[in-house]
Design an enzyme around this catalytic site. Sequence first.
Site, PDB file in Angstrom:
ATOM      1  N   GLY A   1      71.103  18.887  14.087  1.00  0.00           N
ATOM      2  CA  GLY A   1      71.181  19.910  14.711  1.00  0.00           C
ATOM      3  C   GLY A   1      70.426  20.903  14.465  1.00  0.00           C
ATOM      4  O   GLY A   1      70.003  21.762  15.146  1.00  0.00           O
TER       5      GLY A   1
ATOM      6  N   ASP B   1      79.784  22.596  13.405  1.00  0.00           N
ATOM      7  CA  ASP B   1      80.721  21.983  12.671  1.00  0.00           C
ATOM      8  C   ASP B   1      80.427  20.579  12.175  1.00  0.00           C
ATOM      9  O   ASP B   1      80.740  19.811  12.525  1.00  0.00           O
ATOM     10  CB  ASP B   1      82.028  21.735  13.582  1.00  0.00           C
ATOM     11  CG  ASP B   1      83.435  21.217  13.077  1.00  0.00           C
ATOM     12  OD1 ASP B   1      83.233  21.144  11.744  1.00  0.00           O
ATOM     13  OD2 ASP B   1      84.348  20.850  13.565  1.00  0.00           O
TER      14      ASP B   1
END
Length: 258
Positions: A122, A139
């Site tokens: 990410g 998350d």
Amino acid sequence: MVHFASRNIKGDIDVAVSEQDGLRSLHLGDNMTQSTMRIAAPNDLELIYTQCMMSFLLFRAVPDHVLIIGLGGGSLVKFIYHQMPQTKITAIELNQQVITVAQKFFELPKEGERFEVILADGGTYIANNPHGTDILIVDGFDDDCQIPSLCSEDFYNQARQVLNKDGILIVNLLSRDKHLNKYLRRIEACFNGHVTAMLSEVRGNLIVFAFKHGPAKLAWKTLRNHAKALEKEYALPFPDFVAKLKKYHSGNGNYLVI
């Protein structure tokens, strides 16, 4: 519990699926429950912390695009996909086995014009893809700990850059994490103090909302009225979310006052 041999792009990690009392759960690392799906209602948000993450709707209209880092069982992807048909979703996941398990066991939507899942880290992805998004949800955990590349000062700065003008960053943190205050200070610094948060449950997840330019000032009464309308539309307890926000604010004077 069914275990899957897995290796993500950063190293080995255990991926497992369990079922009990009509619930199917995805576990990562040391049996940590990452996602839970009610088999009879696969598109609902079963875990309270995932419900709380939808509180961004209190501050922003339905977004055109949501970028999610950390796919898990795809709970947020499915909810947004089915409840907000005008919203496009991009999910970033660094473990191919997680993607495969989500597709096979958790009824992940098929990829197409509105939804895509990308195998990538990410932090690296947003650094290399600075195009804007309205909502960025983070998350990402590894064995009950924040993934280091997703909680650094550089990451939060890049997260702010990737957001559109009225964009919101939503971060799932663990309230028991010994580094929690360090992460919060980083987010506050990178977002110029335009930050609020709520505890999903006592000693549970702390959901942080960081605003690129800060929301318009809202009275609590106005926010509660908006919450009632959202509750009817999405069948989620938005009035409870407002109460959680207010409760957390009462003991954290540095946070955004709304």
